[in-house]
Design an enzyme around this catalytic site. Structure first.
Site, PDB file in Angstrom:
ATOM      1  N   LYS A 111      12.689  16.293  46.578  1.00 26.86           N
ATOM      2  CA  LYS A 111      13.065  15.552  47.787  1.00 26.86           C
ATOM      3  C   LYS A 111      13.922  16.384  48.728  1.00 26.86           C
ATOM      4  O   LYS A 111      13.829  16.249  49.937  1.00 26.86           O
ATOM      5  CB  LYS A 111      13.805  14.261  47.422  1.00 26.86           C
ATOM      6  CG  LYS A 111      12.886  13.174  46.909  1.00 26.86           C
ATOM      7  CD  LYS A 111      13.555  11.815  47.037  1.00 26.86           C
ATOM      8  CE  LYS A 111      12.685  10.718  46.460  1.00 26.86           C
ATOM      9  NZ  LYS A 111      13.382   9.425  46.407  1.00 26.86           N
ATOM     10  N   LYS A 194       1.073  13.226  43.411  1.00 24.49           N
ATOM     11  CA  LYS A 194       1.301  11.826  43.083  1.00 24.49           C
ATOM     12  C   LYS A 194       1.088  10.946  44.318  1.00 24.49           C
ATOM     13  O   LYS A 194       1.423  11.363  45.431  1.00 24.49           O
ATOM     14  CB  LYS A 194       2.746  11.784  42.578  1.00 24.49           C
ATOM     15  CG  LYS A 194       3.390  10.515  42.351  1.00 24.49           C
ATOM     16  CD  LYS A 194       4.789  10.736  41.785  1.00 24.49           C
ATOM     17  CE  LYS A 194       5.826  10.714  42.887  1.00 24.49           C
ATOM     18  NZ  LYS A 194       7.200  10.555  42.447  1.00 24.49           N
ATOM     19  N   LYS A 197       4.845   7.120  48.905  1.00 22.31           N
ATOM     20  CA  LYS A 197       5.140   6.510  50.204  1.00 22.31           C
ATOM     21  C   LYS A 197       5.356   7.563  51.276  1.00 22.31           C
ATOM     22  O   LYS A 197       5.189   7.285  52.458  1.00 22.31           O
ATOM     23  CB  LYS A 197       6.443   5.710  50.108  1.00 22.31           C
ATOM     24  CG  LYS A 197       6.397   4.542  49.166  1.00 22.31           C
ATOM     25  CD  LYS A 197       7.811   4.010  48.915  1.00 22.31           C
ATOM     26  CE  LYS A 197       7.800   2.872  47.921  1.00 22.31           C
ATOM     27  NZ  LYS A 197       9.130   2.440  47.513  1.00 22.31           N
TER      28      LYS A 197
HETATM   29  P1  AMP Z   1       9.953   3.941  44.050  1.00 25.01           P
HETATM   30  O1  AMP Z   1       9.048   3.460  45.112  1.00 25.01           O
HETATM   31  O2  AMP Z   1      10.149   5.422  44.070  1.00 25.01           O
HETATM   32  O3  AMP Z   1      11.214   3.169  43.977  1.00 25.01           O
HETATM   33  O4  AMP Z   1       9.187   3.641  42.683  1.00 25.01           O
HETATM   34  C1  AMP Z   1       9.153   2.346  42.115  1.00 25.01           C
HETATM   35  C2  AMP Z   1       8.415   2.357  40.801  1.00 25.01           C
HETATM   36  O5  AMP Z   1       7.050   2.763  41.004  1.00 25.01           O
HETATM   37  C3  AMP Z   1       8.971   3.359  39.782  1.00 25.01           C
HETATM   38  O6  AMP Z   1       8.962   2.749  38.496  1.00 25.01           O
HETATM   39  C4  AMP Z   1       8.027   4.525  39.841  1.00 25.01           C
HETATM   40  O7  AMP Z   1       7.961   5.225  38.630  1.00 25.01           O
HETATM   41  C5  AMP Z   1       6.713   3.822  40.137  1.00 25.01           C
HETATM   42  N1  AMP Z   1       5.782   4.726  40.840  1.00 25.01           N
HETATM   43  C6  AMP Z   1       5.970   5.292  42.050  1.00 25.01           C
HETATM   44  N2  AMP Z   1       4.917   6.073  42.395  1.00 25.01           N
HETATM   45  C7  AMP Z   1       4.031   5.982  41.356  1.00 25.01           C
HETATM   46  C8  AMP Z   1       2.740   6.547  41.099  1.00 25.01           C
HETATM   47  N3  AMP Z   1       2.148   7.331  41.978  1.00 25.01           N
HETATM   48  N4  AMP Z   1       2.124   6.231  39.932  1.00 25.01           N
HETATM   49  C9  AMP Z   1       2.728   5.404  39.020  1.00 25.01           C
HETATM   50  N5  AMP Z   1       3.942   4.846  39.204  1.00 25.01           N
HETATM   51  C10 AMP Z   1       4.589   5.120  40.353  1.00 25.01           C
END
Ligand code: AMP
Ligand code: TRP
Length: 343
Positions: A111, A194, A197
């Site tokens: 990041k 991956k 967002k």
């Molecule tokens: P975040 O949006 O970074 O707060 O992520 C929220 C949840 O989504 C966390 O548990 C992440 O591990 C999961 N997550 C985010 N991106 C992915 C992805 N590409 N594949 C699987 N899980 C994801």
């Protein structure tokens, strides 16, 4: 006793990876455990957030929780900044965690990128706040996508060091819950990245608020290769996971297959059998239909909930009061252990 905690950042554009890797798994756990699900707005501001959008995005994550099936009467659903214990315990953990531990965090490196000197200090200590989120409730199990594994290792290290430093058995050593057929959903444009967002291309991800036409078009345009689909030969000796070498050779193909498996709630083995030898054109048609059938109703329900912010805000407020009732006594106990005078 087991207690579940997880968090999702309100940074906009919730996508299929968030759903399959995390939010969907939250729903089933409610049947067997006491669960807390948190919209982590303090984490979101570790990178710049427009204040108006942050408020809207907080409601969007809350709407996604509800639309996916989280029941706010059984589970506690709230936003982080309404419960002061998170930030307060995080300060104590800033003094427990070591600089060397944080220097190893790959998410910070990704990041912060090349402009490390210019990253916020909050981004650097982000994992300490995450540990505080979980441990303020003495939660024992944390459902997340695979990318959060390293952060949970740090949470364990913090709990162990705190207990050792103060010679107490106060903080639990948490277990990650990483399960389902799609724990790491990859970009639809590049199977080595991956789904995220922050990817500038909207075609790289399926957003939970995308309508049926967008969903179908993104799947139709997803990158693939020229070969027919693989079969169960690709499985590793455990019979459940795809052999790493196969996955590396055809990342886009296995990503789409794992999305299908997860949405259809069937194993990868069954999915590989089903589509062995098929062409991508016909497989993509079936994947698009399945995605629209599974995600369409969630997107619609999210839109309906987001049109009624008062209702969502009320649920978050109620959740914060219940969360606070658990976290406040834990924080008081932490203060006593550290040697702070409580009022
Ligand atoms: P975040 O949006 O970074 O707060 O992520 C929220 C949840 O989504 C966390 O548990 C992440 O591990 C999961 N997550 C985010 N991106 C992915 C992805 N590409 N594949 C699987 N899980 C994801
Ligand atoms: N760091 C997590 C992510 O980006 C979000 C998060 C914050 C979290 N606090 C948490 C996840 C506590 C699980 C438990 O996905």
């Amino acid at each position: 006793m087991s207690r579940i905690f997880s968090g999702v950042q309100p940074t906009g554009d919730l996508h299929l990876g968030n759903y399959l890797g995390a939010i969907r798994n939250f729903v089933g756990l409610q049947d067997d455990f006491e669960c807390l699900y948190c919209v982590v707005d303090l984490h979101a501001i570790t990178v710049w957030q427009d204040p108006e959008k942050l408020a809207a995005n907080t409601r969007e994550v809350a709407a996604a929780f509800l639309a996916a099936g989280i029941d706010p009467t059984r589970s506690i659903m709230f936003n982080q900044s309404q419960v002061p214990a998170h930030a307060e315990l995080a300060w104590i953990f800033n003094c427990v965690a070591r600089v060397g531990w944080l220097n190893r965090m790959t998410q910070f490196k990704e990041k912060a990128g090349k402009h490390r000197e210019n990253a916020s200090v909050g981004l650097y200590v982000y994992p300490n706040l995450m540990a505080a989120d979980i441990l303020a409730y003495k939660a024992t199990h944390v459902p997340v996508g695979e990318d959060q594994k390293q952060h949970l290792e740090l949470t364990r290290d913090i709990a162990i060091k705190f207990n050792n430093d103060f010679d107490v058995e106060f903080l639990p050593v948490v277990e990650p819950l990483i399960f389902g057929e799609a724990t790491r959903v990859m970009s639809l444009r590049d199977g080595s990245k991956k789904m995220s967002k922050s990817d500038p291309s909207d075609y790289s991800r399926i957003n939970l608020t995308d309508g049926p036409d967008d969903i179908a078009q993104k799947i139709r345009k997803a990158r693939t290769d020229a070969d027919a689909l693989p079969g169960p030969d690709a499985l590793a000796s455990d019979g459940r996971h795809v052999e790493a070498a196969h996955e590396k050779a055809r990342p886009e193909a296995y990503n789409l297959l794992s999305i299908y498996a997860a949405l259809a709630e069937q194993s990868m083995a069954v999915t590989l059998e089903q589509f062995e030898g098929a062409q991508f054109s016909s497989f993509k048609g079936e994947l698009a239909d399945l995605s629209v059938a599974k995600l369409g109703p969630i997107g619609e329900e999210m839109q309906r909930l987001m049109a009624d912010p008062g209702h969502v805000d009320g649920i978050l407020r109620d959740g914060a009061a219940r969360a606070n009732a658990i976290a406040e006594p834990v924080l008081r106990e932490a203060h006593e252990i550290v040697g702070f005078l409580n009022p």
